[in-house]
Write a protein that holds these residues in place. Structure first.
Motif, mmCIF file in Angstrom:
data_model
loop_
_atom_site.group_PDB
_atom_site.id
_atom_site.type_symbol
_atom_site.label_atom_id
_atom_site.label_comp_id
_atom_site.label_asym_id
_atom_site.label_seq_id
_atom_site.Cartn_x
_atom_site.Cartn_y
_atom_site.Cartn_z
ATOM 1 N N MET A 206 0.822 -1.211 0.000
ATOM 2 C CA MET A 206 0.000 0.000 0.000
ATOM 3 C C MET A 206 0.858 1.265 0.000
ATOM 4 O O MET A 206 0.630 2.193 -0.778
ATOM 5 C CB MET A 206 -0.919 -0.001 1.216
ATOM 6 C CG MET A 206 -1.868 1.171 1.289
ATOM 7 S SD MET A 206 -2.982 0.943 2.695
ATOM 8 C CE MET A 206 -1.798 0.611 4.009
ATOM 9 N N GLY A 207 1.856 1.306 0.867
ATOM 10 C CA GLY A 207 2.725 2.474 0.935
ATOM 11 C C GLY A 207 3.515 2.670 -0.340
ATOM 12 O O GLY A 207 3.652 3.799 -0.838
ATOM 13 N N THR A 208 4.027 1.574 -0.878
ATOM 14 C CA THR A 208 4.793 1.655 -2.123
ATOM 15 C C THR A 208 3.919 2.124 -3.270
ATOM 16 O O THR A 208 4.321 2.985 -4.080
ATOM 17 C CB THR A 208 5.407 0.284 -2.463
ATOM 18 O OG1 THR A 208 6.293 -0.105 -1.410
ATOM 19 C CG2 THR A 208 6.176 0.334 -3.779
ATOM 20 N N THR A 209 2.708 1.585 -3.365
ATOM 21 C CA THR A 209 1.785 1.987 -4.429
ATOM 22 C C THR A 209 1.455 3.464 -4.329
ATOM 23 O O THR A 209 1.467 4.191 -5.335
ATOM 24 C CB THR A 209 0.485 1.168 -4.354
ATOM 25 O OG1 THR A 209 0.786 -0.223 -4.474
ATOM 26 C CG2 THR A 209 -0.476 1.571 -5.456
ATOM 27 N N ALA A 210 1.148 3.931 -3.125
ATOM 28 C CA ALA A 210 0.811 5.338 -2.936
ATOM 29 C C ALA A 210 1.977 6.243 -3.325
ATOM 30 O O ALA A 210 1.790 7.275 -3.992
ATOM 31 C CB ALA A 210 0.411 5.587 -1.483
ATOM 32 N N LEU A 211 3.182 5.854 -2.933
ATOM 33 C CA LEU A 211 4.354 6.680 -3.220
ATOM 34 C C LEU A 211 4.636 6.760 -4.714
ATOM 35 O O LEU A 211 4.816 7.855 -5.262
ATOM 36 C CB LEU A 211 5.577 6.135 -2.487
ATOM 37 C CG LEU A 211 6.917 6.821 -2.804
ATOM 38 C CD1 LEU A 211 6.847 8.317 -2.532
ATOM 39 C CD2 LEU A 211 8.046 6.162 -2.028
ATOM 40 N N VAL A 212 4.687 5.614 -5.393
ATOM 41 C CA VAL A 212 5.046 5.648 -6.810
ATOM 42 C C VAL A 212 3.947 6.310 -7.636
ATOM 43 O O VAL A 212 4.230 7.008 -8.621
ATOM 44 C CB VAL A 212 5.378 4.245 -7.356
ATOM 45 C CG1 VAL A 212 6.585 3.663 -6.640
ATOM 46 C CG2 VAL A 212 4.192 3.299 -7.256
ATOM 47 N N ALA A 213 2.684 6.114 -7.241
ATOM 48 C CA ALA A 213 1.585 6.762 -7.967
ATOM 49 C C ALA A 213 1.650 8.275 -7.795
ATOM 50 O O ALA A 213 1.454 9.031 -8.754
ATOM 51 C CB ALA A 213 0.241 6.230 -7.479
ATOM 52 N N ALA A 214 1.932 8.727 -6.587
ATOM 53 C CA ALA A 214 2.057 10.163 -6.338
ATOM 54 C C ALA A 214 3.254 10.741 -7.086
ATOM 55 O O ALA A 214 3.185 11.843 -7.639
ATOM 56 C CB ALA A 214 2.204 10.418 -4.840
#
Length: 228
Positions: free
Chosen positions: A135-143
Protein backbone atom coordinates in the motif's frame (compact mmCIF):
# COMPACT_ATOMS: atom_id res chain seq x y z
CA UNK A 1 -15.41 14.96 -17.69
CA UNK A 2 -13.00 16.88 -15.47
CA UNK A 3 -9.80 15.35 -14.19
CA UNK A 4 -11.08 15.53 -10.61
CA UNK A 5 -14.33 13.77 -11.48
CA UNK A 6 -12.42 11.01 -13.28
CA UNK A 7 -10.21 10.51 -10.24
CA UNK A 8 -13.19 10.10 -7.94
CA UNK A 9 -14.91 7.81 -10.44
CA UNK A 10 -11.93 5.42 -10.30
CA UNK A 11 -11.12 5.77 -6.59
CA UNK A 12 -14.58 5.30 -5.10
CA UNK A 13 -15.22 1.83 -6.62
CA UNK A 14 -11.74 0.77 -5.48
CA UNK A 15 -12.54 1.81 -1.91
CA UNK A 16 -15.94 0.13 -2.06
CA UNK A 17 -14.42 -3.17 -3.20
CA UNK A 18 -11.83 -3.08 -0.40
CA UNK A 19 -14.49 -2.24 2.18
CA UNK A 20 -16.90 -4.91 0.91
CA UNK A 21 -14.24 -7.62 0.98
CA UNK A 22 -13.22 -6.42 4.43
CA UNK A 23 -16.80 -6.99 5.61
CA UNK A 24 -16.71 -10.45 4.06
CA UNK A 25 -13.47 -11.23 5.88
CA UNK A 26 -15.13 -10.12 9.10
CA UNK A 27 -17.85 -12.71 8.62
CA UNK A 28 -15.32 -15.48 7.92
CA UNK A 29 -12.84 -14.42 10.63
CA UNK A 30 -10.25 -13.67 7.95
CA UNK A 31 -10.17 -17.16 6.50
CA UNK A 32 -8.20 -17.44 3.24
CA UNK A 33 -10.18 -17.74 0.03
CA UNK A 34 -9.57 -20.46 -2.54
CA UNK A 35 -7.53 -17.95 -4.53
CA UNK A 36 -5.43 -17.10 -1.46
CA UNK A 37 -4.65 -20.73 -0.78
CA UNK A 38 -3.93 -21.51 -4.43
CA UNK A 39 -1.47 -18.63 -4.79
CA UNK A 40 0.23 -19.48 -1.50
CA UNK A 41 0.67 -23.12 -2.55
CA UNK A 42 2.12 -22.03 -5.90
CA UNK A 43 4.53 -19.54 -4.35
CA UNK A 44 5.83 -21.93 -1.70
CA UNK A 45 6.67 -24.37 -4.48
CA UNK A 46 8.95 -21.79 -6.10
CA UNK A 47 11.14 -21.17 -3.06
CA UNK A 48 14.88 -21.79 -3.16
CA UNK A 49 17.56 -20.78 -0.62
CA UNK A 50 19.21 -18.33 -3.04
CA UNK A 51 15.96 -16.68 -4.11
CA UNK A 52 14.81 -16.44 -0.52
CA UNK A 53 18.00 -14.64 0.47
CA UNK A 54 17.57 -12.12 -2.35
CA UNK A 55 13.91 -11.47 -1.69
CA UNK A 56 14.46 -10.96 2.04
CA UNK A 57 16.85 -8.14 1.13
CA UNK A 58 14.61 -6.67 -1.57
CA UNK A 59 11.47 -6.53 0.57
CA UNK A 60 13.22 -4.24 3.06
CA UNK A 61 13.31 -1.54 0.36
CA UNK A 62 9.51 -1.45 0.44
CA UNK A 63 9.00 -1.51 4.20
CA UNK A 64 6.95 1.29 5.83
CA UNK A 65 10.14 2.77 7.28
CA UNK A 66 11.87 2.69 3.89
CA UNK A 67 8.82 4.21 2.15
CA UNK A 68 8.85 7.02 4.70
CA UNK A 69 12.52 7.68 3.92
CA UNK A 70 11.93 7.58 0.14
CA UNK A 71 9.00 9.97 0.56
CA UNK A 72 11.08 12.41 2.59
CA UNK A 73 13.92 12.30 0.06
CA UNK A 74 11.59 12.87 -2.91
CA UNK A 75 9.84 15.72 -1.09
CA UNK A 76 13.19 17.33 -0.27
CA UNK A 77 14.29 17.17 -3.92
CA UNK A 78 10.98 18.64 -5.10
CA UNK A 79 11.17 21.50 -2.57
CA UNK A 80 14.74 22.22 -3.64
CA UNK A 81 13.81 22.29 -7.33
CA UNK A 82 10.54 24.20 -7.00
CA UNK A 83 11.46 26.47 -4.11
CA UNK A 84 7.94 25.76 -2.88
CA UNK A 85 5.78 22.98 -1.52
CA UNK A 86 3.61 22.81 -4.63
CA UNK A 87 4.66 19.27 -5.60
CA UNK A 88 6.11 18.00 -2.32
CA UNK A 89 2.87 18.41 -0.38
CA UNK A 90 0.77 16.03 -2.54
CA UNK A 91 3.45 13.35 -2.27
CA UNK A 92 3.77 13.58 1.51
CA UNK A 93 0.01 13.90 2.03
CA UNK A 94 -0.70 10.88 -0.21
CA UNK A 95 1.72 8.56 1.56
CA UNK A 96 0.59 9.76 4.99
CA UNK A 97 -3.09 9.31 4.09
CA UNK A 98 -2.42 5.81 2.74
CA UNK A 99 -0.77 4.86 6.02
CA UNK A 100 -3.69 6.19 8.07
CA UNK A 101 -6.38 4.60 5.90
CA UNK A 102 -4.51 1.30 5.75
CA UNK A 103 -4.05 1.14 9.50
CA UNK A 104 -7.73 1.90 10.03
CA UNK A 105 -8.71 -0.94 7.70
CA UNK A 106 -6.29 -3.32 9.41
CA UNK A 107 -7.82 -2.59 12.81
CA UNK A 108 -11.38 -2.78 11.52
CA UNK A 109 -10.94 -6.09 9.69
CA UNK A 110 -8.38 -7.70 12.03
CA UNK A 111 -7.41 -10.41 9.56
CA UNK A 112 -4.75 -12.81 10.86
CA UNK A 113 -1.53 -13.32 8.94
CA UNK A 114 -0.96 -16.55 7.01
CA UNK A 115 0.05 -19.47 9.26
CA UNK A 116 3.60 -19.39 10.58
CA UNK A 117 4.38 -22.53 8.58
CA UNK A 118 3.83 -20.54 5.37
CA UNK A 119 6.01 -17.60 6.42
CA UNK A 120 9.75 -17.29 5.89
CA UNK A 121 12.02 -15.60 8.38
CA UNK A 122 10.65 -13.84 11.46
CA UNK A 123 6.95 -14.63 11.84
CA UNK A 124 4.77 -11.54 11.40
CA UNK A 125 1.78 -11.46 13.72
CA UNK A 126 0.25 -8.03 13.03
CA UNK A 127 -2.96 -7.79 11.04
CA UNK A 128 -2.72 -8.82 7.40
CA UNK A 129 -5.38 -6.91 5.42
CA UNK A 130 -4.20 -4.87 3.55
CA UNK A 131 -0.43 -5.17 3.04
CA UNK A 132 1.36 -2.13 4.44
CA UNK A 133 4.42 -2.65 2.26
CA UNK A 134 2.39 -2.78 -0.95
CA UNK A 135 0.00 0.00 0.00
CA UNK A 136 2.73 2.47 0.93
CA UNK A 137 4.79 1.66 -2.12
CA UNK A 138 1.78 1.99 -4.43
CA UNK A 139 0.81 5.34 -2.94
CA UNK A 140 4.35 6.68 -3.22
CA UNK A 141 5.05 5.65 -6.81
CA UNK A 142 1.59 6.76 -7.97
CA UNK A 143 2.06 10.16 -6.34
CA UNK A 144 5.54 10.45 -7.82
CA UNK A 145 4.24 9.77 -11.33
CA UNK A 146 1.48 12.34 -10.84
CA UNK A 147 3.79 15.19 -9.87
CA UNK A 148 6.97 14.34 -11.77
CA UNK A 149 5.82 13.28 -15.25
CA UNK A 150 4.56 16.17 -17.39
CA UNK A 151 4.20 14.83 -20.94
CA UNK A 152 2.03 11.92 -22.04
CA UNK A 153 5.08 9.90 -23.04
CA UNK A 154 6.77 10.54 -19.72
CA UNK A 155 3.62 9.53 -17.85
CA UNK A 156 3.35 6.26 -19.76
CA UNK A 157 7.00 5.40 -19.14
CA UNK A 158 6.83 6.42 -15.49
CA UNK A 159 3.55 4.57 -15.06
CA UNK A 160 5.06 1.37 -16.42
CA UNK A 161 8.04 1.71 -14.09
CA UNK A 162 5.72 2.40 -11.14
CA UNK A 163 3.58 -0.64 -11.98
CA UNK A 164 6.68 -2.84 -12.18
CA UNK A 165 7.82 -1.56 -8.80
CA UNK A 166 4.47 -2.42 -7.23
CA UNK A 167 4.53 -5.90 -8.79
CA UNK A 168 8.01 -6.57 -7.39
CA UNK A 169 6.95 -5.34 -3.96
CA UNK A 170 3.82 -7.49 -4.01
CA UNK A 171 5.78 -10.52 -5.19
CA UNK A 172 8.19 -10.24 -2.27
CA UNK A 173 5.35 -10.20 0.27
CA UNK A 174 3.67 -13.21 -1.33
CA UNK A 175 6.93 -15.14 -1.68
CA UNK A 176 7.77 -14.64 1.97
CA UNK A 177 4.27 -15.76 2.99
CA UNK A 178 3.70 -12.48 4.85
CA UNK A 179 0.33 -11.87 3.17
CA UNK A 180 -2.44 -13.54 1.24
CA UNK A 181 -2.88 -12.40 -2.35
CA UNK A 182 -6.16 -10.65 -1.47
CA UNK A 183 -4.24 -8.56 1.10
CA UNK A 184 -1.92 -7.45 -1.68
CA UNK A 185 -4.70 -6.68 -4.16
CA UNK A 186 -6.56 -4.65 -1.55
CA UNK A 187 -3.38 -2.72 -0.78
CA UNK A 188 -2.98 -1.78 -4.44
CA UNK A 189 -6.59 -0.59 -4.59
CA UNK A 190 -6.15 1.56 -1.48
CA UNK A 191 -2.81 2.96 -2.63
CA UNK A 192 -4.12 3.92 -6.06
CA UNK A 193 -7.38 5.28 -4.66
CA UNK A 194 -5.64 7.48 -2.12
CA UNK A 195 -3.14 8.70 -4.73
CA UNK A 196 -6.04 9.75 -6.95
CA UNK A 197 -8.15 11.66 -4.44
CA UNK A 198 -5.71 13.16 -1.95
CA UNK A 199 -4.22 15.67 -4.45
CA UNK A 200 -7.75 16.79 -5.38
CA UNK A 201 -8.74 17.35 -1.76
CA UNK A 202 -5.40 18.98 -0.93
CA UNK A 203 -5.62 21.38 -3.88
CA UNK A 204 -9.14 22.40 -2.85
CA UNK A 205 -8.18 22.98 0.79
CA UNK A 206 -5.01 24.95 0.04
CA UNK A 207 -6.83 26.87 -2.69
CA UNK A 208 -9.24 28.16 -0.06
CA UNK A 209 -6.43 28.95 2.36
CA UNK A 210 -4.14 30.47 -0.30
CA UNK A 211 -4.86 34.15 0.59
CA UNK A 212 -3.59 33.44 4.10
CA UNK A 213 -0.54 31.38 3.13
CA UNK A 214 2.93 32.54 2.07
CA UNK A 215 3.56 32.47 -1.69
CA UNK A 216 6.24 29.79 -1.41
CA UNK A 217 3.66 27.24 -0.25
CA UNK A 218 2.01 27.28 -3.69
CA UNK A 219 -1.30 25.67 -4.63
CA UNK A 220 -0.81 21.98 -5.54
CA UNK A 221 -2.68 20.83 -8.62
CA UNK A 222 -4.45 17.47 -8.70
CA UNK A 223 -2.51 16.49 -11.81
CA UNK A 224 0.68 18.49 -11.40
CA UNK A 225 3.54 17.56 -13.68
CA UNK A 226 7.24 18.29 -13.59
CA UNK A 227 8.62 21.65 -14.49
CA UNK A 228 10.43 22.17 -17.75
Amino acid sequence: MSNSAYRWMVAVPAFVVVAAFGVYLGTTHGAPTALDRSVMDTVTGLRTPTLTSVIKDVTVIFSPVAVTIWTALLAAVLVWRDRSLVRALPVVATVAAAGIVGEAIKLAVSRPRPPAIDQLGAVEATYSYPSGHVMGTTALVAAAVSVCAASVGARVAAGCLAAATVVVCAATRLYLGAHWVTDVLAAICVGVGVALVVPVVLAAVIGRLAPHLPAWVGVPAANAGSKA
